[in-house]
Design an enzyme around this catalytic site. Structure first.
Site, PDB file in Angstrom:
ATOM      1  N   VAL A 148     105.885  32.790  41.304  1.00  0.00           N
ATOM      2  CA  VAL A 148     107.307  32.609  41.583  1.00  0.00           C
ATOM      3  C   VAL A 148     108.097  33.264  40.462  1.00  0.00           C
ATOM      4  O   VAL A 148     107.620  33.391  39.328  1.00  0.00           O
ATOM      5  CB  VAL A 148     107.714  31.117  41.689  1.00  0.00           C
ATOM      6  CG1 VAL A 148     106.930  30.413  42.783  1.00  0.00           C
ATOM      7  CG2 VAL A 148     107.547  30.394  40.363  1.00  0.00           C
ATOM      8  N   LYS A 206     102.469  28.489  38.820  1.00  0.00           N
ATOM      9  CA  LYS A 206     101.338  27.944  38.094  1.00  0.00           C
ATOM     10  C   LYS A 206     100.116  28.852  38.151  1.00  0.00           C
ATOM     11  O   LYS A 206      99.476  29.118  37.139  1.00  0.00           O
ATOM     12  CB  LYS A 206     100.983  26.549  38.621  1.00  0.00           C
ATOM     13  CG  LYS A 206     102.088  25.517  38.439  1.00  0.00           C
ATOM     14  CD  LYS A 206     101.585  24.101  38.607  1.00  0.00           C
ATOM     15  CE  LYS A 206     100.721  23.675  37.447  1.00  0.00           C
ATOM     16  NZ  LYS A 206     101.442  23.639  36.170  1.00  0.00           N
ATOM     17  N   ASN A 235      98.136  16.204  34.151  1.00  0.00           N
ATOM     18  CA  ASN A 235      98.748  15.639  32.954  1.00  0.00           C
ATOM     19  C   ASN A 235      98.880  14.138  33.185  1.00  0.00           C
ATOM     20  O   ASN A 235      98.506  13.618  34.242  1.00  0.00           O
ATOM     21  CB  ASN A 235     100.078  16.315  32.610  1.00  0.00           C
ATOM     22  CG  ASN A 235     101.141  16.134  33.673  1.00  0.00           C
ATOM     23  OD1 ASN A 235     101.148  15.163  34.424  1.00  0.00           O
ATOM     24  ND2 ASN A 235     102.076  17.081  33.751  1.00  0.00           N
ATOM     25  N   THR A 267      95.591  15.683  30.315  1.00  0.00           N
ATOM     26  CA  THR A 267      96.352  16.156  29.157  1.00  0.00           C
ATOM     27  C   THR A 267      97.465  15.154  28.862  1.00  0.00           C
ATOM     28  O   THR A 267      98.151  14.688  29.766  1.00  0.00           O
ATOM     29  CB  THR A 267      96.932  17.556  29.403  1.00  0.00           C
ATOM     30  OG1 THR A 267      97.701  17.556  30.614  1.00  0.00           O
ATOM     31  CG2 THR A 267      95.809  18.582  29.532  1.00  0.00           C
ATOM     32  N   LEU A 268      97.635  14.852  27.574  1.00  0.00           N
ATOM     33  CA  LEU A 268      98.528  13.778  27.145  1.00  0.00           C
ATOM     34  C   LEU A 268      99.632  14.283  26.232  1.00  0.00           C
ATOM     35  O   LEU A 268     100.089  13.573  25.342  1.00  0.00           O
ATOM     36  CB  LEU A 268      97.696  12.702  26.421  1.00  0.00           C
ATOM     37  CG  LEU A 268      96.529  12.114  27.224  1.00  0.00           C
ATOM     38  CD1 LEU A 268      95.640  11.267  26.332  1.00  0.00           C
ATOM     39  CD2 LEU A 268      97.042  11.297  28.409  1.00  0.00           C
ATOM     40  N   GLY A 269     100.073  15.526  26.460  1.00  0.00           N
ATOM     41  CA  GLY A 269     101.157  16.079  25.665  1.00  0.00           C
ATOM     42  C   GLY A 269     100.801  16.163  24.201  1.00  0.00           C
ATOM     43  O   GLY A 269      99.711  16.616  23.824  1.00  0.00           O
ATOM     44  N   LYS A 315      99.876  14.008  22.245  1.00  0.00           N
ATOM     45  CA  LYS A 315      98.760  13.153  21.824  1.00  0.00           C
ATOM     46  C   LYS A 315      97.414  13.851  21.954  1.00  0.00           C
ATOM     47  O   LYS A 315      96.437  13.449  21.307  1.00  0.00           O
ATOM     48  CB  LYS A 315      98.761  11.862  22.642  1.00  0.00           C
ATOM     49  CG  LYS A 315      99.946  10.954  22.366  1.00  0.00           C
ATOM     50  CD  LYS A 315      99.799   9.627  23.083  1.00  0.00           C
ATOM     51  CE  LYS A 315      99.895   9.764  24.585  1.00  0.00           C
ATOM     52  NZ  LYS A 315      99.832   8.450  25.282  1.00  0.00           N
ATOM     53  N   GLY A 316      97.321  14.859  22.813  1.00  0.00           N
ATOM     54  CA  GLY A 316      96.054  15.555  22.975  1.00  0.00           C
ATOM     55  C   GLY A 316      95.568  15.519  24.403  1.00  0.00           C
ATOM     56  O   GLY A 316      96.358  15.602  25.346  1.00  0.00           O
ATOM     57  N   ASP A 323      99.915  25.234  32.041  1.00  0.00           N
ATOM     58  CA  ASP A 323      99.246  26.418  32.589  1.00  0.00           C
ATOM     59  C   ASP A 323      98.488  27.164  31.497  1.00  0.00           C
ATOM     60  O   ASP A 323      97.379  27.666  31.722  1.00  0.00           O
ATOM     61  CB  ASP A 323     100.266  27.341  33.242  1.00  0.00           C
ATOM     62  CG  ASP A 323     100.992  26.684  34.396  1.00  0.00           C
ATOM     63  OD1 ASP A 323     100.392  25.796  35.035  1.00  0.00           O
ATOM     64  OD2 ASP A 323     102.153  27.048  34.657  1.00  0.00           O
TER      65      ASP A 323
END
EC number: 2.7.1.15
Length: 310
Positions: free
Chosen positions: A13, A42, A187, A223-225, A227-228, A256
């Site tokens: 896109v 994505k 996520n 995935t935890l932003g 935090k890892g 991505d």
């Protein structure tokens, strides 16, 4: 291209990114603080991330016969992506996305219209079976029809290709899809939507990962932003910390970047934990630049970043 390392089924896109302090409420007009147009989607972001990270990469999608479609072809050409199975749809435009980026935090909010990629079918995917069979890793998401994603995952697994499902945006799906997945990579928000489990705590994230494995995935990677990431399943249970980034410019496309990097590392035979760390490095570098595809780092940058943090 005789052989590929990573094949990605997904969308392209055109990203229309607006910067402002906040989103307007309904009926309100705000003055922006920046605008950019560039390549996104994505699937396309992930294939660009993989190509720049050193993988021979290929894309499966549909684009329109328009200026955004030409942008897609130019983007992939610059990074050597195989586009032999990119179809031109004569009835639908290339997709586009509205992206709001906060000037205060770098966080984002997105509205996406998949355009021509919404017409991707299981038949289109079967036409690419020889390409998929040559790959080491196959990656897909939910921005295109789920039927196409399922067919891609099924074909890849039938040829012994490692499969990654990045279930974004999170949609209600039958559990049967997970049987085709070596790795499911939501996520924390997507994991909560898919499982109905609160992932705001470490215990909740592990419960959600366990739920996805119980539904048939070999491994769940949440995935935890900042935090890892949590990896759970056949690869064991591992928490991999994120890399600290002092100057976050734009988080758009970070997921991505992570998935593209993770796929590359797996395609090279790295252990799952090392592959998570490699993906985290790609994501950490990407958030330090504006944009999605343009922010993806190259292999030299990734290796230098990892050496500095050993």
């Amino acid at each position: 291209m005789n052989r590929v390392d990573v094949v990605v089924l997904g969308t392209f896109v055109a990203d229309l990114a607006f910067k402002a302090e906040r989103l307007p409420v309904v009926g309100e007009t705000l003055l922006g603080q920046g605008f950019a147009i560039g390549p996104g989607g994505k699937g396309s972001n992930q294939v660009i991330a993989a190509a720049r990270a050193g993988a021979r990469s290929a894309m499966i999608t549909r684009i329109g016969q328009d200026s955004f479609g030409e942008m897609a072809r130019q983007t992939w050409s610059q990074d050597g992506v195989d586009i032999s199975h990119v179809l031109v749809d004569e009835t639908a435009p290339t997709g586009a996305a509205f992206i709001f980026v906060s000037t205060k935090t770098g966080d984002n909010a997105i509205i996406i219209e998949s355009g021509a990629a919404a017409n991707l079918s299981a038949t289109d995917v079967r036409a690419a079976e020889r390409l998929i069979a040559k790959a080491n890793v196959f990656v897909t998401q939910f921005e295109q029809p789920i039927e196409a994603a399922i067919e891609g995952l099924r074909l890849a697994r039938s040829h012994g290709v490692t499969t990654i499902l990045n279930p974004a945006p999170a949609l209600p799906v039958e559990d049967t899809i997970y049987a085709h997945c070596d790795y499911v990579t939501p996520n924390e928000t997507e994991a909560a939507t898919l499982t109905g489990i609160d992932t705001s705590t470490d215990e909740g994230a592990l419960q959600a990962a366990s739920s996805l494995v119980e539904r048939g995935a070999r491994n769940a990677l949440i995935t935890l932003g900042a935090k890892g990431a949590l990896l759970h399943g056949e690869a064991g249970t591992h928490f991999v910390p994120a890399f600290h980034v002092a100057d976050v410019v734009d988080t758009t496309g970070a997921g991505d970047a992570f998935n593209g990097g993770f796929a590359v590392a797996l395609s090279e035979g790295q252990s799952p934990v090392d592959a998570v760390r490699f993906g985290a490095a790609v994501a950490a570098l990407s958030v330090q630049k504006a944009g999605t595809a343009p922010s993806m780092p190259n292999r030299t940058e990734i290796e230098a970043f990892l050496r500095e943090r050993r």
